[in-house]
Design an enzyme around this catalytic site. Structure first.
Site, PDB file in Angstrom:
ATOM      1  N   ASN A   9      52.640  49.520  62.525  1.00  0.00           N
ATOM      2  CA  ASN A   9      52.098  48.473  61.656  1.00  0.00           C
ATOM      3  C   ASN A   9      50.708  48.938  61.230  1.00  0.00           C
ATOM      4  O   ASN A   9      49.778  48.911  62.025  1.00  0.00           O
ATOM      5  CB  ASN A   9      52.019  47.150  62.436  1.00  0.00           C
ATOM      6  CG  ASN A   9      51.268  46.082  61.677  1.00  0.00           C
ATOM      7  OD1 ASN A   9      51.061  46.190  60.463  1.00  0.00           O
ATOM      8  ND2 ASN A   9      50.836  45.047  62.386  1.00  0.00           N
ATOM      9  N   TRP A  10      50.611  49.353  59.971  1.00  0.00           N
ATOM     10  CA  TRP A  10      49.331  49.920  59.511  1.00  0.00           C
ATOM     11  C   TRP A  10      48.304  48.833  59.184  1.00  0.00           C
ATOM     12  O   TRP A  10      47.177  49.127  58.848  1.00  0.00           O
ATOM     13  CB  TRP A  10      49.559  50.800  58.287  1.00  0.00           C
ATOM     14  CG  TRP A  10      50.400  52.026  58.553  1.00  0.00           C
ATOM     15  CD1 TRP A  10      50.961  52.406  59.751  1.00  0.00           C
ATOM     16  CD2 TRP A  10      50.788  53.020  57.605  1.00  0.00           C
ATOM     17  NE1 TRP A  10      51.653  53.583  59.591  1.00  0.00           N
ATOM     18  CE2 TRP A  10      51.573  53.979  58.283  1.00  0.00           C
ATOM     19  CE3 TRP A  10      50.543  53.198  56.238  1.00  0.00           C
ATOM     20  CZ2 TRP A  10      52.112  55.103  57.645  1.00  0.00           C
ATOM     21  CZ3 TRP A  10      51.084  54.312  55.597  1.00  0.00           C
ATOM     22  CH2 TRP A  10      51.853  55.246  56.300  1.00  0.00           C
ATOM     23  N   LYS A  11      48.729  47.583  59.203  1.00  0.00           N
ATOM     24  CA  LYS A  11      47.839  46.445  58.883  1.00  0.00           C
ATOM     25  C   LYS A  11      47.120  46.695  57.550  1.00  0.00           C
ATOM     26  O   LYS A  11      47.659  47.364  56.686  1.00  0.00           O
ATOM     27  CB  LYS A  11      46.841  46.211  60.012  1.00  0.00           C
ATOM     28  CG  LYS A  11      47.502  46.140  61.380  1.00  0.00           C
ATOM     29  CD  LYS A  11      46.582  45.544  62.403  1.00  0.00           C
ATOM     30  CE  LYS A  11      47.148  45.732  63.782  1.00  0.00           C
ATOM     31  NZ  LYS A  11      46.532  44.857  64.758  1.00  0.00           N
ATOM     32  N   HIS A  95      53.773  38.159  62.738  1.00  0.00           N
ATOM     33  CA  HIS A  95      52.720  38.866  63.486  1.00  0.00           C
ATOM     34  C   HIS A  95      51.638  37.865  63.900  1.00  0.00           C
ATOM     35  O   HIS A  95      51.333  36.926  63.163  1.00  0.00           O
ATOM     36  CB  HIS A  95      52.117  39.967  62.607  1.00  0.00           C
ATOM     37  CG  HIS A  95      51.255  40.911  63.385  1.00  0.00           C
ATOM     38  ND1 HIS A  95      49.955  40.617  63.699  1.00  0.00           N
ATOM     39  CD2 HIS A  95      51.528  42.110  63.949  1.00  0.00           C
ATOM     40  CE1 HIS A  95      49.457  41.616  64.421  1.00  0.00           C
ATOM     41  NE2 HIS A  95      50.385  42.537  64.585  1.00  0.00           N
ATOM     42  N   GLU A  97      48.579  37.981  63.805  1.00  0.00           N
ATOM     43  CA  GLU A  97      47.482  37.816  62.844  1.00  0.00           C
ATOM     44  C   GLU A  97      47.884  36.861  61.721  1.00  0.00           C
ATOM     45  O   GLU A  97      47.035  36.162  61.166  1.00  0.00           O
ATOM     46  CB  GLU A  97      47.050  39.196  62.317  1.00  0.00           C
ATOM     47  CG  GLU A  97      46.325  39.982  63.410  1.00  0.00           C
ATOM     48  CD  GLU A  97      46.449  41.491  63.324  1.00  0.00           C
ATOM     49  OE1 GLU A  97      46.821  42.021  62.266  1.00  0.00           O
ATOM     50  OE2 GLU A  97      46.173  42.148  64.356  1.00  0.00           O
ATOM     51  N   GLU A 167      54.266  40.753  71.686  1.00  0.00           N
ATOM     52  CA  GLU A 167      52.917  41.272  71.492  1.00  0.00           C
ATOM     53  C   GLU A 167      51.910  40.272  72.052  1.00  0.00           C
ATOM     54  O   GLU A 167      51.499  39.343  71.335  1.00  0.00           O
ATOM     55  CB  GLU A 167      52.645  41.483  70.005  1.00  0.00           C
ATOM     56  CG  GLU A 167      53.557  42.480  69.335  1.00  0.00           C
ATOM     57  CD  GLU A 167      52.869  43.119  68.142  1.00  0.00           C
ATOM     58  OE1 GLU A 167      52.652  44.330  68.181  1.00  0.00           O
ATOM     59  OE2 GLU A 167      52.512  42.397  67.202  1.00  0.00           O
ATOM     60  N   GLY A 173      44.940  45.374  69.531  1.00  0.00           N
ATOM     61  CA  GLY A 173      43.702  45.918  68.995  1.00  0.00           C
ATOM     62  C   GLY A 173      42.531  45.843  69.949  1.00  0.00           C
ATOM     63  O   GLY A 173      41.387  46.081  69.548  1.00  0.00           O
ATOM     64  N   SER A 213      48.055  47.640  71.948  1.00  0.00           N
ATOM     65  CA  SER A 213      47.314  48.827  72.411  1.00  0.00           C
ATOM     66  C   SER A 213      48.230  49.899  73.017  1.00  0.00           C
ATOM     67  O   SER A 213      47.875  50.530  74.004  1.00  0.00           O
ATOM     68  CB  SER A 213      46.206  48.412  73.379  1.00  0.00           C
ATOM     69  OG  SER A 213      45.276  47.550  72.730  1.00  0.00           O
ATOM     70  N   GLY A 234      49.967  49.432  66.390  1.00  0.00           N
ATOM     71  CA  GLY A 234      48.971  49.232  65.346  1.00  0.00           C
ATOM     72  C   GLY A 234      48.079  50.455  65.203  1.00  0.00           C
ATOM     73  O   GLY A 234      48.444  51.456  64.590  1.00  0.00           O
ATOM     74  N   GLY A 235      46.917  50.398  65.810  1.00  0.00           N
ATOM     75  CA  GLY A 235      45.894  51.440  65.632  1.00  0.00           C
ATOM     76  C   GLY A 235      46.395  52.860  65.831  1.00  0.00           C
ATOM     77  O   GLY A 235      46.084  53.760  65.024  1.00  0.00           O
TER      78      GLY A 235
HETATM   79  C1  PEP Z   1      49.933  45.414  66.130  1.00  0.00           C
HETATM   80  O1  PEP Z   1      49.319  45.525  65.096  1.00  0.00           O
HETATM   81  O2  PEP Z   1      51.017  44.817  66.122  1.00  0.00           O
HETATM   82  C2  PEP Z   1      49.396  46.025  67.340  1.00  0.00           C
HETATM   83  C3  PEP Z   1      50.092  45.932  68.441  1.00  0.00           C
HETATM   84  O3  PEP Z   1      48.182  46.640  67.247  1.00  0.00           O
HETATM   85  P1  PEP Z   1      47.494  47.644  68.319  1.00  0.00           P
HETATM   86  O4  PEP Z   1      48.556  48.666  68.686  1.00  0.00           O
HETATM   87  O5  PEP Z   1      46.350  48.258  67.599  1.00  0.00           O
HETATM   88  O6  PEP Z   1      47.097  46.836  69.493  1.00  0.00           O
END
Ligand code: PEP
Length: 251
Positions: A9-11, A95, A97, A167, A173, A213, A234-235
């Site tokens: 997930n590049w957000k 998600h 967010e 999640e 993040g 993470s 994500g990251g």
């Molecule tokens: C996400 O964006 O769904 C996520 C899990 O981010 P991260 O891996 O950066 O925690």
């Protein structure tokens, strides 16, 4: 045996040139891998350019969100049909967010999920508790509500096209990853909910990804747990080598 699903997930990151560069780097690193389903979810405005690079590869394309209508007066929204038009086979729905910053609730997310499925997209449906909820002993209640309301009305066949992404919001993040045992405990709980709501066949086949993470150095031990069937990243999905290492950890 459930085939692992690892998605990036590049957000709200990466301009077109950076997004294209990332998938150009990723493609050769994952070429020939067939034991894990691989998905990248770029921003809407980079989807088309990314899909051109992904043609003929083993990497699928997903949206990060979509609306519950095909077209019309819904300013700034994107429909499943539009996602499919640019090559998406997947979308993320729910998600944290979207829930947290954009007020998307269980009822809306259930509508979005059903419309995306009816439109022919596969869906990663996200759930997870906040730190306050976990510390207040509410984790199971929150997951029960999100699963019961969010997945309401789905058929057994729908679960061939739906993955649930657990999640925990406190891990997204933050650099704080759930331990493999914490992830396993939550995943087993969610699988139990699915068994109660939809029966054993659904509970056995549905993939439950972990997100929060995930990195190259913790992915393999998380995904080694019996109820962890992949990751939503994500990251660490913003670097080709790191993401490739994560999905190799799923094999
Ligand atoms: C996400 O964006 O769904 C996520 C899990 O981010 P991260 O891996 O950066 O925690």
């Amino acid at each position: 045996m459930r085939k692992p699903l690892v998605a990036g997930n590049w957000k709200m990151n990466l301009l077109v040139a950076d997004a294209v560069k990332l998938v150009k780097e990723l493609k050769p690193l994952v070429q020939g891998i067939s034991g894990v389903d691989i998905v990248v979810c770029p921003t809407f405005v980079t989807l088309y350019a990314v899909s051109e690079v992904l043609k003929g590869s083993n990497i699928e394309l997903g949206g990060q969100n979509c609306y519950l209508k095909e077209s019309g007066a819904f300013t700034a929204e994107i429909s499943p049909q539009m996602l499919k038009d640019v090559g998406c086979t997947w979308t993320i729905v729910g998600h944290s967010e979207r829930r947290q910053f954009f007020g998307e609730d269980d009822a809306l997310l259930n509508e979005k999920l059903k419309f995306a499925l009816a439109s022919g997209l596969k869906v990663m449906f996200c759930i997870g508790e906040t730190l306050d909820e976990r510390q207040g002993g509410k984790m199971n209640d929150v997951l029960t509500r999100q699963v019961t309301k969010g997945l309401a009305g789905l058929s057994e066949a729908d679960f061939d096209e739906v993955s649930v992404a657990y999640e925990p919001v406190w891990a997204i993040g933050t650099g704080v990853t759930a331990s493999p045992d914490q992830a396993q405990e939550a995943h087993a709980f969610v699988r139990g909910l699915l068994k109660t709501q939809f029966g054993a066949a659904v509970a056995d086949k549905v993939r439950i990804q972990y997100g929060g993470s995930v990195k190259a150095d913790n992915a393999a031990e998380l995904m080694a747990k019996p109820d962890v069937d992949g990751a939503l990243v994500g990251g660490a999905a913003l670097k080709a080598d790191g993401f490739a290492a994560i999905l190799k950890g799923a094999l």
